[in-house]
Design a protein around this motif. Structure first.
Motif, short mmCIF file in Angstrom:
data_model
loop_
_atom_site.label_atom_id
_atom_site.label_comp_id
_atom_site.label_asym_id
_atom_site.label_seq_id
_atom_site.Cartn_x
_atom_site.Cartn_y
_atom_site.Cartn_z
N LYS A 1 0.84 -1.21 0.00
CA LYS A 1 0.00 0.00 0.00
C LYS A 1 0.87 1.26 0.00
CE LYS A 1 -4.05 -1.82 2.40
NZ LYS A 1 -4.86 -1.73 3.63
N LYS A 2 1.93 1.25 0.81
CA LYS A 2 2.83 2.40 0.88
C LYS A 2 3.51 2.63 -0.47
CE LYS A 2 7.21 3.96 2.76
NZ LYS A 2 7.63 4.42 1.45
N TYR A 3 4.05 1.57 -1.07
CA TYR A 3 4.72 1.71 -2.37
C TYR A 3 3.75 2.13 -3.46
CZ TYR A 3 8.92 -0.50 -0.45
OH TYR A 3 10.04 -0.78 0.29
N LEU A 4 2.53 1.63 -3.41
CA LEU A 4 1.54 2.02 -4.41
C LEU A 4 1.17 3.49 -4.25
CD1 LEU A 4 -0.12 0.90 -6.75
CD2 LEU A 4 -1.90 0.30 -5.11
N SER A 5 1.04 3.94 -3.03
CA SER A 5 0.76 5.34 -2.76
C SER A 5 1.91 6.23 -3.23
CB SER A 5 0.52 5.55 -1.26
OG SER A 5 0.33 6.90 -0.97
N GLY B 1 1.30 9.01 -6.08
CA GLY B 1 1.63 10.37 -5.66
C GLY B 1 0.47 11.34 -5.56
N LYS B 2 -0.76 10.85 -5.64
CA LYS B 2 -1.93 11.71 -5.48
C LYS B 2 -3.06 10.88 -4.88
CE LYS B 2 -3.48 10.86 -10.17
NZ LYS B 2 -3.84 11.38 -11.45
N THR B 3 -4.16 11.52 -4.56
CA THR B 3 -5.30 10.82 -4.00
C THR B 3 -5.92 9.91 -5.05
OG1 THR B 3 -5.74 12.73 -2.59
CG2 THR B 3 -7.51 11.15 -2.85
N PHE B 4 -6.27 8.70 -4.62
CA PHE B 4 -6.85 7.73 -5.54
C PHE B 4 -7.73 6.75 -4.78
CE2 PHE B 4 -3.06 5.83 -3.86
CZ PHE B 4 -3.30 4.48 -3.78
N PHE B 5 -8.59 6.05 -5.51
CA PHE B 5 -9.38 4.99 -4.91
C PHE B 5 -8.56 3.72 -4.96
CE2 PHE B 5 -12.86 7.83 -6.19
CZ PHE B 5 -13.52 7.94 -4.98
N PRO B 6 -8.16 3.19 -3.80
CA PRO B 6 -7.25 2.04 -3.80
C PRO B 6 -7.99 0.74 -4.14
CG PRO B 6 -7.87 2.59 -1.57
CD PRO B 6 -8.47 3.65 -2.46
N PRO B 7 -7.24 -0.26 -4.58
CA PRO B 7 -7.85 -1.58 -4.77
C PRO B 7 -8.17 -2.21 -3.41
CG PRO B 7 -5.51 -1.62 -5.31
CD PRO B 7 -5.86 -0.21 -4.97
N ASP B 8 -8.96 -3.26 -3.44
CA ASP B 8 -9.21 -4.00 -2.20
C ASP B 8 -7.99 -4.86 -1.89
OD1 ASP B 8 -11.81 -3.04 -1.92
OD2 ASP B 8 -12.65 -4.65 -3.14
N PHE B 9 -7.54 -4.81 -0.66
CA PHE B 9 -6.40 -5.60 -0.20
C PHE B 9 -6.88 -6.61 0.82
CE2 PHE B 9 -4.17 -1.88 -1.74
CZ PHE B 9 -2.99 -2.39 -2.24
N TYR B 10 -6.44 -7.85 0.67
CA TYR B 10 -6.77 -8.91 1.61
C TYR B 10 -5.54 -9.77 1.84
CZ TYR B 10 -11.66 -7.96 0.40
OH TYR B 10 -12.86 -7.35 0.19
N SER B 11 -5.43 -10.27 3.07
CA SER B 11 -4.46 -11.35 3.30
C SER B 11 -5.16 -12.63 2.83
CB SER B 11 -4.09 -11.45 4.78
OG SER B 11 -5.21 -11.88 5.54
N ILE B 12 -4.41 -13.69 2.65
CA ILE B 12 -5.03 -14.95 2.21
C ILE B 12 -6.11 -15.38 3.20
CG2 ILE B 12 -4.59 -17.41 1.86
CD1 ILE B 12 -1.87 -16.63 0.71
N GLU B 13 -5.80 -15.23 4.48
CA GLU B 13 -6.75 -15.61 5.52
C GLU B 13 -8.04 -14.81 5.42
OE1 GLU B 13 -6.38 -14.63 10.02
OE2 GLU B 13 -5.23 -16.46 9.64
N GLN B 14 -7.92 -13.49 5.26
CA GLN B 14 -9.09 -12.63 5.14
C GLN B 14 -9.90 -12.96 3.88
OE1 GLN B 14 -7.02 -8.92 5.07
NE2 GLN B 14 -7.31 -8.54 7.26
N PHE B 15 -9.20 -13.22 2.78
CA PHE B 15 -9.87 -13.52 1.53
C PHE B 15 -10.65 -14.84 1.63
CE2 PHE B 15 -9.93 -15.20 -2.86
CZ PHE B 15 -10.67 -14.18 -3.45
N MET B 16 -10.06 -15.85 2.25
CA MET B 16 -10.75 -17.13 2.41
C MET B 16 -11.99 -16.97 3.29
SD MET B 16 -9.28 -19.14 0.42
CE MET B 16 -10.11 -20.64 0.85
N GLN B 17 -11.88 -16.15 4.32
CA GLN B 17 -13.05 -15.89 5.17
C GLN B 17 -14.14 -15.19 4.37
OE1 GLN B 17 -12.09 -13.85 8.81
NE2 GLN B 17 -10.41 -15.24 9.25
N LYS B 18 -13.75 -14.25 3.52
CA LYS B 18 -14.72 -13.48 2.73
C LYS B 18 -15.45 -14.38 1.73
CE LYS B 18 -15.06 -9.46 -0.31
NZ LYS B 18 -16.18 -8.83 0.35
#
Length: 81
Positions: free
Chosen positions: A38-42, A46-63
Protein backbone atom coordinates in the motif's frame (compact mmCIF):
# COMPACT_ATOMS: atom_id res chain seq x y z
CA UNK A 1 18.88 2.37 -7.54
CA UNK A 2 18.05 -0.82 -5.68
CA UNK A 3 14.31 -1.42 -5.91
CA UNK A 4 12.43 -3.93 -3.83
CA UNK A 5 10.08 -6.60 -5.12
CA UNK A 6 7.08 -4.81 -3.64
CA UNK A 7 8.01 -1.47 -5.20
CA UNK A 8 8.35 -3.20 -8.58
CA UNK A 9 4.98 -4.84 -7.98
CA UNK A 10 3.40 -1.48 -7.13
CA UNK A 11 4.85 -0.03 -10.32
CA UNK A 12 3.45 -2.94 -12.35
CA UNK A 13 0.01 -2.65 -10.74
CA UNK A 14 -0.15 1.07 -11.37
CA UNK A 15 1.03 0.92 -14.99
CA UNK A 16 -1.22 -2.03 -15.82
CA UNK A 17 -4.40 -1.03 -13.97
CA UNK A 18 -4.05 2.74 -13.84
CA UNK A 19 -7.69 3.46 -14.73
CA UNK A 20 -9.16 0.45 -12.91
CA UNK A 21 -7.41 0.44 -9.52
CA UNK A 22 -10.67 0.59 -7.58
CA UNK A 23 -11.95 -2.46 -9.49
CA UNK A 24 -9.18 -4.93 -8.63
CA UNK A 25 -8.49 -7.09 -5.59
CA UNK A 26 -4.97 -7.80 -4.36
CA UNK A 27 -4.35 -10.84 -2.19
CA UNK A 28 -1.15 -10.92 -0.16
CA UNK A 29 0.33 -13.69 2.00
CA UNK A 30 0.40 -11.50 5.10
CA UNK A 31 -0.79 -8.21 6.55
CA UNK A 32 2.78 -6.95 6.80
CA UNK A 33 3.37 -7.27 3.06
CA UNK A 34 0.03 -5.60 2.45
CA UNK A 35 1.06 -2.54 4.46
CA UNK A 36 4.29 -2.13 2.49
CA UNK A 37 2.59 -2.67 -0.88
CA UNK A 38 0.00 0.00 0.00
CA UNK A 39 2.83 2.40 0.88
CA UNK A 40 4.72 1.71 -2.37
CA UNK A 41 1.54 2.02 -4.41
CA UNK A 42 0.76 5.34 -2.76
CA UNK A 43 4.32 6.56 -3.43
CA UNK A 44 4.05 5.40 -7.03
CA UNK A 45 0.80 7.28 -7.69
CA UNK A 46 1.63 10.37 -5.66
CA UNK A 47 -1.93 11.71 -5.48
CA UNK A 48 -5.30 10.82 -4.00
CA UNK A 49 -6.85 7.73 -5.54
CA UNK A 50 -9.38 4.99 -4.91
CA UNK A 51 -7.25 2.04 -3.80
CA UNK A 52 -7.85 -1.58 -4.77
CA UNK A 53 -9.21 -4.00 -2.20
CA UNK A 54 -6.40 -5.60 -0.20
CA UNK A 55 -6.77 -8.91 1.61
CA UNK A 56 -4.46 -11.35 3.30
CA UNK A 57 -5.03 -14.95 2.21
CA UNK A 58 -6.75 -15.61 5.52
CA UNK A 59 -9.09 -12.63 5.14
CA UNK A 60 -9.87 -13.52 1.53
CA UNK A 61 -10.75 -17.13 2.41
CA UNK A 62 -13.05 -15.89 5.17
CA UNK A 63 -14.72 -13.48 2.73
CA UNK A 64 -15.39 -16.01 -0.03
CA UNK A 65 -16.36 -18.87 2.30
CA UNK A 66 -18.57 -16.83 4.63
CA UNK A 67 -16.92 -18.55 7.60
CA UNK A 68 -14.96 -16.89 10.38
CA UNK A 69 -12.10 -17.98 12.60
CA UNK A 70 -12.77 -18.92 16.18
CA UNK A 71 -10.57 -17.71 18.99
CA UNK A 72 -8.04 -19.89 20.81
CA UNK A 73 -10.25 -19.83 23.90
CA UNK A 74 -13.19 -21.25 21.94
CA UNK A 75 -10.95 -23.99 20.56
CA UNK A 76 -9.80 -24.96 24.06
CA UNK A 77 -13.38 -25.05 25.36
CA UNK A 78 -14.52 -27.23 22.44
CA UNK A 79 -11.59 -29.59 22.94
CA UNK A 80 -12.25 -29.77 26.69
CA UNK A 81 -15.89 -30.65 26.16
Amino acid sequence: MNTTFLSQTANYIYTTYKDMLADICIIMPSNRGMIYLKKYLSDEIGKTFFPPDFYSIEQFMQKISGLSLISNEEIWIKLYN
